[in-house]
Scaffold this motif. Structure first.
Motif, PDB file in Angstrom:
ATOM      1  N   SER A   1      -7.269 -10.541  -5.993  1.00  0.00           N
ATOM      2  CA  SER A   1      -6.806 -10.851  -4.475  1.00  0.00           C
ATOM      3  C   SER A   1      -7.734 -10.292  -3.681  1.00  0.00           C
ATOM      4  CB  SER A   1      -5.290 -10.151  -4.274  1.00  0.00           C
ATOM      5  OG  SER A   1      -5.447  -8.880  -4.382  1.00  0.00           O
ATOM      6  N   SER A   2      -8.803  -9.628  -3.911  1.00  0.00           N
ATOM      7  CA  SER A   2      -9.742  -8.953  -3.229  1.00  0.00           C
ATOM      8  C   SER A   2      -9.233  -8.155  -2.110  1.00  0.00           C
ATOM      9  CB  SER A   2     -10.627 -10.141  -2.376  1.00  0.00           C
ATOM     10  OG  SER A   2     -11.249 -10.953  -3.446  1.00  0.00           O
TER      11      SER A   2
ATOM     12  N   SER B   1      -9.296  -5.206  -6.460  1.00  0.00           N
ATOM     13  CA  SER B   1      -7.812  -5.222  -5.646  1.00  0.00           C
ATOM     14  C   SER B   1      -7.381  -3.810  -5.410  1.00  0.00           C
ATOM     15  CB  SER B   1      -6.978  -6.142  -6.706  1.00  0.00           C
ATOM     16  OG  SER B   1      -5.500  -5.773  -6.174  1.00  0.00           O
ATOM     17  N   LEU B   2      -6.449  -3.668  -4.689  1.00  0.00           N
ATOM     18  CA  LEU B   2      -5.871  -2.250  -4.354  1.00  0.00           C
ATOM     19  C   LEU B   2      -4.625  -2.378  -4.707  1.00  0.00           C
ATOM     20  CD1 LEU B   2      -6.842  -1.822  -0.758  1.00  0.00           C
ATOM     21  CD2 LEU B   2      -7.242  -0.201  -2.533  1.00  0.00           C
ATOM     22  N   MET B   3      -3.948  -3.439  -5.441  1.00  0.00           N
ATOM     23  CA  MET B   3      -2.486  -3.667  -5.786  1.00  0.00           C
ATOM     24  C   MET B   3      -2.416  -3.249  -7.132  1.00  0.00           C
ATOM     25  SD  MET B   3      -1.119  -4.374  -3.064  1.00  0.00           S
ATOM     26  CE  MET B   3      -1.632  -4.923  -1.361  1.00  0.00           C
TER      27      MET B   3
ATOM     28  N   GLY C   1      -3.904  -4.042 -11.440  1.00  0.00           N
ATOM     29  CA  GLY C   1      -4.742  -2.821 -12.089  1.00  0.00           C
ATOM     30  C   GLY C   1      -3.653  -1.918 -12.947  1.00  0.00           C
ATOM     31  N   GLU C   2      -3.342  -1.014 -12.386  1.00  0.00           N
ATOM     32  CA  GLU C   2      -2.611   0.064 -13.369  1.00  0.00           C
ATOM     33  C   GLU C   2      -1.382  -0.613 -13.952  1.00  0.00           C
ATOM     34  OE1 GLU C   2      -4.656   2.263 -10.039  1.00  0.00           O
ATOM     35  OE2 GLU C   2      -3.433   0.306 -10.209  1.00  0.00           O
ATOM     36  N   ASP C   3      -0.566  -1.502 -13.337  1.00  0.00           N
ATOM     37  CA  ASP C   3       0.485  -2.051 -13.888  1.00  0.00           C
ATOM     38  C   ASP C   3       0.148  -2.844 -15.027  1.00  0.00           C
ATOM     39  OD1 ASP C   3       1.908  -0.559 -12.229  1.00  0.00           O
ATOM     40  OD2 ASP C   3       2.636  -2.371 -10.929  1.00  0.00           O
TER      41      ASP C   3
ATOM     42  N   LEU D   1       0.898  -1.309  -0.131  1.00  0.00           N
ATOM     43  CA  LEU D   1       0.003   0.016   0.040  1.00  0.00           C
ATOM     44  C   LEU D   1       0.841   1.222  -0.023  1.00  0.00           C
ATOM     45  CD1 LEU D   1      -2.698  -0.966   2.727  1.00  0.00           C
ATOM     46  CD2 LEU D   1      -2.874  -0.960   0.065  1.00  0.00           C
ATOM     47  N   GLU D   2       1.851   1.073   0.992  1.00  0.00           N
ATOM     48  CA  GLU D   2       2.914   2.495   0.766  1.00  0.00           C
ATOM     49  C   GLU D   2       3.438   2.717  -0.619  1.00  0.00           C
ATOM     50  OE1 GLU D   2       5.556   1.205   4.095  1.00  0.00           O
ATOM     51  OE2 GLU D   2       4.080   2.076   5.602  1.00  0.00           O
ATOM     52  N   ALA D   3       3.868   1.699  -1.031  1.00  0.00           N
ATOM     53  CA  ALA D   3       4.593   1.645  -2.261  1.00  0.00           C
ATOM     54  C   ALA D   3       3.699   2.261  -3.455  1.00  0.00           C
ATOM     55  CB  ALA D   3       5.308   0.573  -2.966  1.00  0.00           C
ATOM     56  N   ALA D   4       2.407   1.937  -3.359  1.00  0.00           N
ATOM     57  CA  ALA D   4       1.283   2.289  -4.419  1.00  0.00           C
ATOM     58  C   ALA D   4       0.523   3.553  -4.175  1.00  0.00           C
ATOM     59  CB  ALA D   4       0.329   1.111  -4.496  1.00  0.00           C
TER      60      ALA D   4
END
Length: 460
Positions: free
Chosen positions: A338-339, A388-390, A394-396, A178-181
């Protein structure tokens, strides 16, 4: 107060598990510790174990009130796992033995009741001690359990607030991701939101204002109705029987609407169950075909559509292998993920998943997205989404998909397409929501599930 475990001594025959009397409340505490072990040690998702029909046998054997208590213990123990671990460690002279996992789970289940539930402290302590003594693996630690939990009970008013300030109730992989994203500040806001049970959002067939009044909720900018706490089980709420609404997080309601005007179009919902998005598409006038690989999940979807009075064709199929007889005008692919965007509702997720799961699921999503291209007519529109929040999911993934898959072009979302989504539309024209969004002074009615969505057209 510091405590140490009892010194080693000759093991005496212990038949306590066979002779233990039927102590009221003991079965539910044993079930809670058992299921907590399954989540933390075996990485078993919680939902399946607490399913009303097919759940864990130890859970299924309990009365309805005891099942509710077990769920409450587990949700608080997982939601505040880091805080509880810190408070337990502060009351031990020595760390628990590496093989004392059963003892750790008893302590966490007991502490969660003392710190976060409306359970008499004396009952939580006494039943934890009885539980420990009834299990040969933990019988000699009964004194430790008693002393530690009583210490926690006496000192919780002063000990809990600073522990909540210091502890981060998430495993390292999740917190660092989360911190990296999102950066440190937003990551902390997301983690703070995960400590609060999510409100319940409803998608309405019509007249959100009327149903907000009847359900004692509020209408959100996108038209969903939000209720902080349900006054009754969902099937007992007004409007359920007549199919006036369905439960669906406000963020989850956005991808189907981002397909635009689908009236009269043939639309495929490729990973459809449990059916909230299928229902949206059918209500909007689409001719929907709902695909899912799971027969039981499709059965649930059909049941939901019947209640709502909506129609859709259903197909049990693995879309990676299925060949459609006719191409579709539009596709919605809400892919398995990953939910990690649903931790407010499913606090077991960070403890049952890891970076390897995110990578594996991202690879599956890429294959599904490539397959979706084969399901739609030239000029047709596809919306890809997941909860997913990761960024790997998503973006990647989206950036790589655009670079590497021929015959498609991005169709960016516009900030004015749906009321209230402007803050979630990124510079790249994708959609990103998090539990830190729509945050207010009242956490119980704040936040959204974490969602990513992107849209493209077929140009080949």
């Amino acid at each position: 107060m510091v405590l140490s475990r009892s010194p080693a001594r000759r093991r005496q025959p212990d038949n306590s598990s066979e002779t233990q009397p039927d102590v009221p409340g003991l079965a539910s505490r044993k079930a809670a510790a058992k299921l907590l072990a399954a989540v933390v040690d075996a990485k078993t998702p919680l939902d399946g174990m607490v399913d009303a029909e097919h759940g864990h046998p130890q859970y299924a054997a309990l009365s309805v009130p005891d099942r509710a208590l077990v769920r409450a213990i587990l949700l608080s123990a997982l939601r505040f796992r880091g805080t509880i671990a810190q408070l337990i460690a502060a009351r031990l002279r020595d760390a628990l033995p590496p093989k004392a996992r059963a003892l750790e789970h008893i302590l966490h289940a007991g502490a969660s009741q003392i710190l976060f539930l409306d359970v008499p402290d004396s009952a939580a302590v006494d039943l934890a001690v009885t539980h420990a003594k009834s299990d040969p693996r933990t019988a000699r630690f009964g004194g430790l359990v008693n002393g530690l939990l009583r210490s926690l009970s006496r000192e919780k008013e002063t000990a809990l607030p600073p522990a909540l300030d210091r502890a981060e109730d998430a495993p390292h992989w999740f917190r660092s991701g989360l911190e990296a994203a999102y950066g440190g500040e937003k990551a902390r806001t997301i983690l703070q939101a995960h400590r609060v049970e999510a409100p319940v959002d409803f998608t309405m067939r019509a007249d959100p204002a009327l149903w907000a009044e009847r359900l004692d909720g509020t209408v959100l900018p996108n038209g969903s109705v939000r209720v902080a706490r349900l006054p009754a089980p969902v099937p007992d709420l007004p409007g359920f029987t007549e199919g006036a609404w369905w439960v669906q997080d406000a963020a989850a309601s956005l991808p189907a609407r981002l397909l635009g005007d689908v009236a009269g179009l043939r639309v495929a919902d490729l990973c459809a169950a449990p059916g909230g998005k299928t229902a949206q598409l059918a209500l909007a006038g689409a001719k929907v075909t709902a695909f899912d690989i799971s027969r039981s999940r499709l059965k649930r979807l059909r049941h939901n559509l019947d209640r709502l009075g909506l129609e859709a064709e259903t197909v049990e199929a693995d879309i990676l292998r299925h060949e459609p007889a006719e191409l579709f005008d539009a596709i919605l692919l809400d892919a398995p993920c990953s939910s990690t965007g649903t931790v407010r509702r499913h606090p077991d997720v960070p403890w049952t998943k890891g970076p390897e799961d995110v990578a594996k699921l991202a690879a599956l999503q890429r294959r599904l997205a490539e397959r979706a291209v084969q399901f739609v007519k030239p000029g047709g529109r596809v919306v890809f989404s997941n909860c997913s929040l990761m960024p790997e999911e998503g973006e990647d993934l989206w950036a790589a998909f655009l670079r590497e898959v021929p015959g498609i072009e991005p169709e960016p979302f516009r900030a004015d397409e749906i009321e209230g989504i402007a803050p979630f539309v990124t510079q790249a024209g994708t959609l990103r929501t998090t539990p830190a969004d729509w945050f207010s002074s009242d956490p119980s009615v704040s936040g959204l599930d974490g969602f990513f969505a992107a849209r493209f057209r077929i140009v080949k």
